[in-house]
Design an enzyme around this catalytic site. Structure first.
Site, short mmCIF file in Angstrom:
data_model
loop_
_atom_site.label_atom_id
_atom_site.label_comp_id
_atom_site.label_asym_id
_atom_site.label_seq_id
_atom_site.Cartn_x
_atom_site.Cartn_y
_atom_site.Cartn_z
N LEU A 70 0.79 -0.73 0.40
CA LEU A 70 -0.25 0.30 -0.21
C LEU A 70 0.83 0.66 0.25
O LEU A 70 0.45 2.41 -0.46
CB LEU A 70 -0.73 0.08 1.17
N LYS A 116 -9.59 4.52 8.84
CA LYS A 116 -10.35 4.19 8.31
C LYS A 116 -11.57 5.10 7.34
O LYS A 116 -12.12 5.39 6.29
CB LYS A 116 -11.72 3.24 9.16
N TYR A 121 -17.95 6.80 15.46
CA TYR A 121 -17.00 7.98 16.65
C TYR A 121 -17.27 9.02 16.43
O TYR A 121 -17.42 9.61 15.40
CB TYR A 121 -15.27 6.96 16.51
#
Length: 349
Positions: free
Chosen positions: A65, A162, A133
């Site tokens: 990545l 994320k 969150y």
């Protein structure tokens, strides 16, 4: 269908390996990326535990990545991409960008390569971390219209990574995606059958409960879903016409307290779960323990918080039918016993 080729990034991971298993089972040819081709034997061994010997229906490409190299080659000729790989460091990064930048830039690398080589649709494995969150407490369940506020208080680097990676993916599709389609799957805590000794933090919780490594249960509340159902939702998100441009929460039902999980294990597993504690630890005790253990500090902001999420969208739009929370937890425990990954597993099995 058997002529279609699907790339699964991060095939050595818990979700990635189960996605490969599911794709092979329904007849696809699969390609997967690993950081090093030395991991091919390890991945094939995991698939064998899952009941599959794919032979040449599965091929491996090296890609990381954090670098451009390998991605155009890995994606070339694929009809679909399941982008499951995500950096999750074994210890707390000193700088949150050590995890945020690879997650975001890695996602964009995969999307660019997919667009440039004519892939039909990418399914991104996001997370409930990108949904629930950094917000004020609420009574109702979270759904796919909700987004984590990356500037919220006490957010972990993983949660930010994320959120920012998924945001970047949708922005890319809107501005420069061309004909490429995107869907995301946002799982809660992922449980289910372990295929080898390399598994996620949620599985580690079950292992520690079964081993009696915890003196009690932290007052934490989170969602449960079986990894096999996460894999099936990826396939639905990949193929269903209505899934284009949509997010899907993967959760098997209402969120659970860790104490409730321990009670399910004791009730359903018997002897192998005899050490699982069912007493709840007071929050003050964990705050005290966090002074010596940085890992405990991570969970402090979530202690005692009640959250929930709904799977209604995936059920309604895609016909997704997940296993129960209890069955997901028991499948985890049974696989830990079967693979002798518990302290007493020789006696328990």
């Amino acid at each position: 269908m058997s002529n279609e080729l699907v790339l699964v990034t991060g095939g050595s991971g818990f979700i990635g390996a189960h996605c490969i298993l599911h794709l092979l089972e329904v007849g696809y040819h699969v390609r997967t990326t690993v950081r090093s081709l030395k991991r091919e034997l390890e991945v094939r061994a995991m698939l064998k535990v899952g009941g599959s010997n794919p032979g040449d229906r599965l091929s491996f490409f090296a890609a990381d990545l954090t670098a451009e190299a390998g991605w155009p080659e890995a994606v070339a000729g694929c009809d679909f991409v399941l982008h499951v790989a995500s950096p999750l460091p074994p210890s707390l990064p000193k700088n949150e960008n050590e995890i945020i930048i690879p997650a975001r830039e890695g996602t964009l690398r995969v999307l660019r390569a997919a667009r440039d080589t004519g892939v039909k649709r990418v399914v991104l494995t996001s997370s409930f971390a990108a949904i629930g969150y950094g917000q004020k407490p609420r009574n109702g369940p979270f759904n796919e219209t909700d987004w984590t506020d990356p500037n919220g208080d006490d957010l972990m680097a993983y949660t930010k990574s994320k959120t920012l990676a998924e945001r970047a993916a949708w922005d890319f599709i809107a501005k420069e995606g061309g004909r490429l389609e995107l869907s995301t799957v946002n799982p809660v805590g992922v449980f289910g059958p372990v295929l080898g000794p390399d598994y996620s933090a949620s599985i580690l919780l079950i292992q520690r409960l079964m081993d009696g490594a915890l003196p009690g249960c932290p007052k934490l509340n989170f969602g449960v879903v079986d990894v096999r159902d996460v894999a099936s939702l990826h396939l639905l998100a990949m193929t269903h016409p209505a899934a284009k441009g949509e997010r899907f929460l993967a959760t098997a039902g209402d969120f659970m307290w860790i104490r409730e999980m321990a009670e399910v294990l004791k009730d359903r597993m018997g002897e192998p779960a005899r050490r699982a504690p069912t007493k709840e630890l007071p929050n003050w005790l964990l705050r005290l323990a966090s002074l010596r253990d940085p890992a405990i500090k991570l969970i402090l902001p979530e202690l005692g918080k009640v959250k929930n999420a709904t799977n209604a969208k995936a059920v309604r739009m895609l016909g997704w039918t997940p296993r129960s929370r209890e069955d997901a937890l028991v499948a985890t425990a049974e696989s830990l016993v079967r693979l002798r990954l518990l302290k007493d597993s020789s006696k328990a099995s």
